[in-house]
Write a protein that holds these residues in place. Sequence first.
Motif, PDB file in Angstrom:
ATOM      1  N   VAL A   1       0.834  -1.206   0.000  1.00  0.00           N
ATOM      2  CA  VAL A   1       0.000   0.000   0.000  1.00  0.00           C
ATOM      3  C   VAL A   1       0.867   1.254   0.000  1.00  0.00           C
ATOM      4  O   VAL A   1       0.575   2.241  -0.686  1.00  0.00           O
ATOM      5  CB  VAL A   1      -0.971  -0.009   1.201  1.00  0.00           C
ATOM      6  CG1 VAL A   1      -1.649   1.343   1.367  1.00  0.00           C
ATOM      7  CG2 VAL A   1      -2.018  -1.109   1.029  1.00  0.00           C
TER       8      VAL A   1
ATOM      9  N   ALA B   1       2.120   2.277  -3.367  1.00  0.00           N
ATOM     10  CA  ALA B   1       1.083   2.806  -4.257  1.00  0.00           C
ATOM     11  C   ALA B   1       0.967   4.320  -4.198  1.00  0.00           C
ATOM     12  O   ALA B   1       0.282   4.922  -5.027  1.00  0.00           O
ATOM     13  CB  ALA B   1      -0.267   2.169  -3.907  1.00  0.00           C
TER      14      ALA B   1
ATOM     15  N   ARG C   1      -7.323  -2.485  -1.147  1.00  0.00           N
ATOM     16  CA  ARG C   1      -7.151  -1.229  -0.401  1.00  0.00           C
ATOM     17  C   ARG C   1      -6.732  -0.075  -1.298  1.00  0.00           C
ATOM     18  O   ARG C   1      -7.103   1.075  -1.056  1.00  0.00           O
ATOM     19  CB  ARG C   1      -6.114  -1.415   0.707  1.00  0.00           C
ATOM     20  CG  ARG C   1      -6.577  -2.333   1.817  1.00  0.00           C
ATOM     21  CD  ARG C   1      -5.690  -2.198   3.037  1.00  0.00           C
ATOM     22  NE  ARG C   1      -5.884  -3.291   3.974  1.00  0.00           N
ATOM     23  CZ  ARG C   1      -5.192  -3.419   5.099  1.00  0.00           C
ATOM     24  NH1 ARG C   1      -4.248  -2.524   5.416  1.00  0.00           N
ATOM     25  NH2 ARG C   1      -5.416  -4.449   5.912  1.00  0.00           N
ATOM     26  N   THR C   2      -5.949  -0.368  -2.321  1.00  0.00           N
ATOM     27  CA  THR C   2      -5.437   0.692  -3.192  1.00  0.00           C
ATOM     28  C   THR C   2      -6.335   0.946  -4.403  1.00  0.00           C
ATOM     29  O   THR C   2      -6.169   1.960  -5.088  1.00  0.00           O
ATOM     30  CB  THR C   2      -4.036   0.344  -3.713  1.00  0.00           C
ATOM     31  OG1 THR C   2      -4.104  -0.886  -4.455  1.00  0.00           O
ATOM     32  CG2 THR C   2      -3.049   0.186  -2.559  1.00  0.00           C
TER      33      THR C   2
END
Length: 269
Positions: free
Chosen positions: A87, A90, A128-129
Amino acid sequence: MTHTGSPAPIVDSHCHLDFPDFDGEHDDLIARARAAGVTRMVTICTKLRLEPQVRALADRFDGVFYAAGTHPMSVADEPMATVEELVALAGHPKFVGIGETGLDYHYTADSARAQQDSLRIHIEAARRTRLPLIIHARNADDDMARILSEEYRAGAYSCVMHCFTSGADLARAALDLGFYLSMSGIAAFPRSTELREIFAAAPRDRILIETDSPFLAPPPHRGKRNEPAYVAKTARVGADLFGMNDAEFARLTSDNFDRLFWKAAGATA
């Protein structure tokens, strides 16, 4: 089928520019790709400790983006990735995908359990990203279909089956989840009739094109080092498969790329 004379703008959605095969040649390599109509490419980091050098290549060249993850064949020898680590990566503006990750039971079946754990970590990072998951699958169709489906039920994510060479059942499972199939030089090999049939049966808006260079060069370069410029050779096979001309197929796959790799959408070389 007629083909256009000048190269149509096209995207190489998966290559490995940091591999030693290309050492000292990046300026010429990118120039040849541009001349062949390749306006954008995604270079893939397969070991997270090498992420800085892959990122440096993306930073150096316009139109070059990158993704990072732990390749399934490296899982046994590399530290297990964490969701937080992925994450954090990202946050870079040119970081556009999670992976490649996946399952490879052809060479590395001994690490199957660790590969599955790593795959689930990468899936959570993709969730999540909101960045696309980049999947490598070899000799693991049943486990791959099962895990992708289980995880999708737990929370949606986007995904491309990179260099797709698996069977029709895994293709169907991936397409049913809304995922994409990416066509590599293998689809252009004369004996890949069944694989071409799988692509021909897939929705047109779910097809990507790639080189996976330096591997898997399409004819007439088969057996030699592959490079991003050669994506146009595979695209010509894809255009014929879908009854399109070169420019139409290039536009189709570029539009599909923009939809999936949304952080790279609209960028030009």
